[in-house]
Design a protein around this motif. Structure first.
Motif, mmCIF file in Angstrom:
data_model
loop_
_atom_site.group_PDB
_atom_site.id
_atom_site.type_symbol
_atom_site.label_atom_id
_atom_site.label_comp_id
_atom_site.label_asym_id
_atom_site.label_seq_id
_atom_site.Cartn_x
_atom_site.Cartn_y
_atom_site.Cartn_z
ATOM 1 N N ASP A 170 -0.921 105.240 12.823
ATOM 2 C CA ASP A 170 -0.647 104.501 14.058
ATOM 3 C C ASP A 170 -1.366 103.142 13.990
ATOM 4 N N GLU A 171 -2.673 103.170 13.717
ATOM 5 C CA GLU A 171 -3.428 101.930 13.499
ATOM 6 C C GLU A 171 -4.180 102.067 12.179
ATOM 7 N N GLY A 172 -4.106 101.022 11.376
ATOM 8 C CA GLY A 172 -4.790 101.079 10.088
ATOM 9 C C GLY A 172 -4.262 100.006 9.164
ATOM 10 N N MET A 173 -4.257 100.325 7.874
ATOM 11 C CA MET A 173 -3.878 99.336 6.866
ATOM 12 C C MET A 173 -3.045 99.968 5.758
ATOM 13 N N LEU A 183 -0.232 98.287 13.344
ATOM 14 C CA LEU A 183 -0.533 98.509 14.766
ATOM 15 C C LEU A 183 0.692 99.164 15.380
ATOM 16 N N ALA A 184 0.467 100.166 16.214
ATOM 17 C CA ALA A 184 1.562 100.917 16.838
ATOM 18 C C ALA A 184 2.569 101.385 15.781
ATOM 19 N N THR A 208 5.813 94.461 -20.555
ATOM 20 C CA THR A 208 4.919 95.578 -20.224
ATOM 21 C C THR A 208 5.056 95.882 -18.728
ATOM 22 N N LYS A 209 5.243 97.171 -18.420
ATOM 23 C CA LYS A 209 5.493 97.521 -17.012
ATOM 24 C C LYS A 209 4.232 97.346 -16.173
ATOM 25 N N PRO A 210 4.323 96.618 -15.066
ATOM 26 C CA PRO A 210 3.146 96.476 -14.199
ATOM 27 C C PRO A 210 2.804 97.821 -13.556
ATOM 28 N N THR A 211 1.568 97.964 -13.121
ATOM 29 C CA THR A 211 1.171 99.135 -12.351
ATOM 30 C C THR A 211 1.246 98.766 -10.874
ATOM 31 N N VAL A 212 1.949 99.589 -10.119
ATOM 32 C CA VAL A 212 2.100 99.322 -8.677
ATOM 33 C C VAL A 212 1.534 100.511 -7.896
ATOM 34 N N VAL A 213 0.494 100.248 -7.116
ATOM 35 C CA VAL A 213 -0.180 101.296 -6.352
ATOM 36 C C VAL A 213 -0.252 100.873 -4.881
ATOM 37 N N LEU A 214 0.073 101.794 -3.991
ATOM 38 C CA LEU A 214 -0.121 101.540 -2.558
ATOM 39 C C LEU A 214 -0.751 102.767 -1.912
ATOM 40 N N PHE A 215 -1.646 102.522 -0.973
ATOM 41 C CA PHE A 215 -2.167 103.634 -0.170
ATOM 42 C C PHE A 215 -2.475 103.151 1.241
ATOM 43 N N THR A 216 -2.583 104.099 2.159
ATOM 44 C CA THR A 216 -2.864 103.759 3.559
ATOM 45 C C THR A 216 -4.323 104.050 3.888
ATOM 46 N N GLN A 217 -4.830 103.390 4.919
ATOM 47 C CA GLN A 217 -6.139 103.707 5.485
ATOM 48 C C GLN A 217 -5.947 103.807 6.996
ATOM 49 N N SER A 218 -6.269 104.956 7.557
ATOM 50 C CA SER A 218 -6.121 105.139 8.995
ATOM 51 C C SER A 218 -7.362 104.591 9.700
ATOM 52 N N LYS A 219 -7.154 103.711 10.687
ATOM 53 C CA LYS A 219 -8.291 103.130 11.445
ATOM 54 C C LYS A 219 -7.951 103.170 12.931
ATOM 55 N N SER A 244 -9.089 87.719 9.600
ATOM 56 C CA SER A 244 -8.571 88.461 8.434
ATOM 57 C C SER A 244 -7.550 89.459 8.939
ATOM 58 N N ALA A 245 -6.733 89.943 8.007
ATOM 59 C CA ALA A 245 -5.651 90.858 8.388
ATOM 60 C C ALA A 245 -6.187 92.130 9.030
ATOM 61 N N SER A 246 -7.394 92.565 8.638
ATOM 62 C CA SER A 246 -7.889 93.836 9.163
ATOM 63 C C SER A 246 -8.813 93.676 10.370
ATOM 64 N N ALA A 247 -9.343 92.454 10.581
ATOM 65 C CA ALA A 247 -10.247 92.249 11.733
ATOM 66 C C ALA A 247 -9.619 91.334 12.780
ATOM 67 N N PHE A 248 -8.455 90.720 12.438
ATOM 68 C CA PHE A 248 -7.743 89.796 13.349
ATOM 69 C C PHE A 248 -8.634 88.569 13.610
ATOM 70 N N VAL A 249 -9.079 88.380 14.859
ATOM 71 C CA VAL A 249 -9.988 87.262 15.177
ATOM 72 C C VAL A 249 -11.312 87.888 15.623
#
Ligand code: PMP
Length: 286
Positions: free
Chosen positions: A85-88, A39-40, A110-121, A245-250
């Motif tokens: 600006d707002e998303g996940m 957020l922001a 064994t090397k773990p796989t680490v993946v991150l991506f954003t979602q704009s909402k 939930s983290a994406s819907a709050f309350v």
């Protein structure tokens, strides 16, 4: 414009990001994830998500691949690179690529796989759905017994979402031994006579980061909280219901299995908690 994502140390356009077909996440759902709201342009409750990630990994005998500070730096870099600006921010860590398929865990190095991506909402905080609430059906909870570990085994929750869609409602609440456990991707609550009731923590539900924050804010605001299981009947007879939930709050829940909860309109407790949660979380965002 394509997103910039993170894969194993590299920032790449999404089309160029690749993971092996032998990855344990792909073949065995052998991985964990976290979703942190933005957020922001700032991360909400990052410390809570990093802590739960470490716990999920620990329960599966996987090592944290980097420090929480390094993870935070990657989150921030992706938010900046994708101008969120707002998303996940979605993060997934799997047991990596052993080079073949085998039920046994690969060697610990064994090397773990680490993946991150954003979602704009855009409009996430001002979501108009919070003003009208959502409808749910109940569905048997046939998930495995370690729902406290945030694994990527999301097939049954996906099927439950589809059952909800088919019933022309928004979500499903899981029921086990006659008691509500949680929603497909959220923790659930009812309010009766001003008291907030939500299932106690255990192996049968995810320990929501939003749940922890909302219960803390509720207690600080002198609201009464009781952590115990409840039935669908009790929920239908409650004054109000909501989920977190983290994406819907309350988010208010106004109908369960075709029956209105309370007046059938979002309740004042959920509205107040949403406001407090958004205010306080924004203040503490990093
Ligand atoms: N329960 C389940 C099954 C979930 O998938 C989620 C969200 N990932 C939650 C609860 C809520 O957790 P949080 O508040 O940390 O998003």
């Amino acid at each position: 414009m394509s997103r910039i994502v993170y894969v194993n140390g590299e920032y790449l356009p999404e089309e160029e990001a690749k993971v092996s077909i032998f990855d344990r996440g792909f073949l065995m759902a052998d991985g964990v994830y976290e979703v942190t709201s933005v957020l922001a342009g700032k991360l909400i409750d990052f410390a809570g998500h990093a802590e739960r990630l470490a716990r999920s990994l620990g329960e599966l005998d996987m090592a944290m691949p980097m420090s929480a500070d390094e993870l935070l730096a990657i989150h921030r870099e992706l938010v900046a690179k994708n101008a969120i600006d707002e998303g996940m921010v979605y993060l997934q860590i799997t047991r990596g690529n052993p080079g073949d398929r085998d039920f046994a865990f690969p060697p610990a190095d064994t090397k773990p796989t680490v993946v991150l991506f954003t979602q704009s909402k855009p409009g996430l905080a001002a979501n108009p759905v919070a003003k009208v609430g959502i409808k749910v059906i109940s569905i048997p909870d046939i998930r495995w017994g370690r729902r406290d570990i945030k694994t990527v085994q999301l097939l049954y929750p996906s099927m439950a979402k589809m059952a909800a869609k088919k019933a022309h409602v928004d979500d499903a609440w899981f029921v086990e031994d006659g008691m509500v456990t949680e929603g497909t991707s959220n923790n659930v609550y009812i309010v009766k006579g001003g008291k907030i009731i939500t299932r106690h923590l255990g192996n049968d539900i995810l320990h929501g980061i939003t749940r922890a924050a909302v219960l803390r804010f509720a207690r600080e605001a002198q609201m009464e909280v009781e952590e115990r299981p409840f039935t669908i009947d009790e929920a239908q007879a409650a004054d109000e219901a909501f989920f977190t939930s983290a994406s819907a709050f309350v988010m208010p829940v106004v109908e369960i299995d075709g029956k209105p909860v309370g007046t059938g309109k979002p309740g004042s407790v959920a509205a107040r908690l949403r406001e407090i949660y958004l205010d306080e979380s924004l203040k503490a965002a990093v």
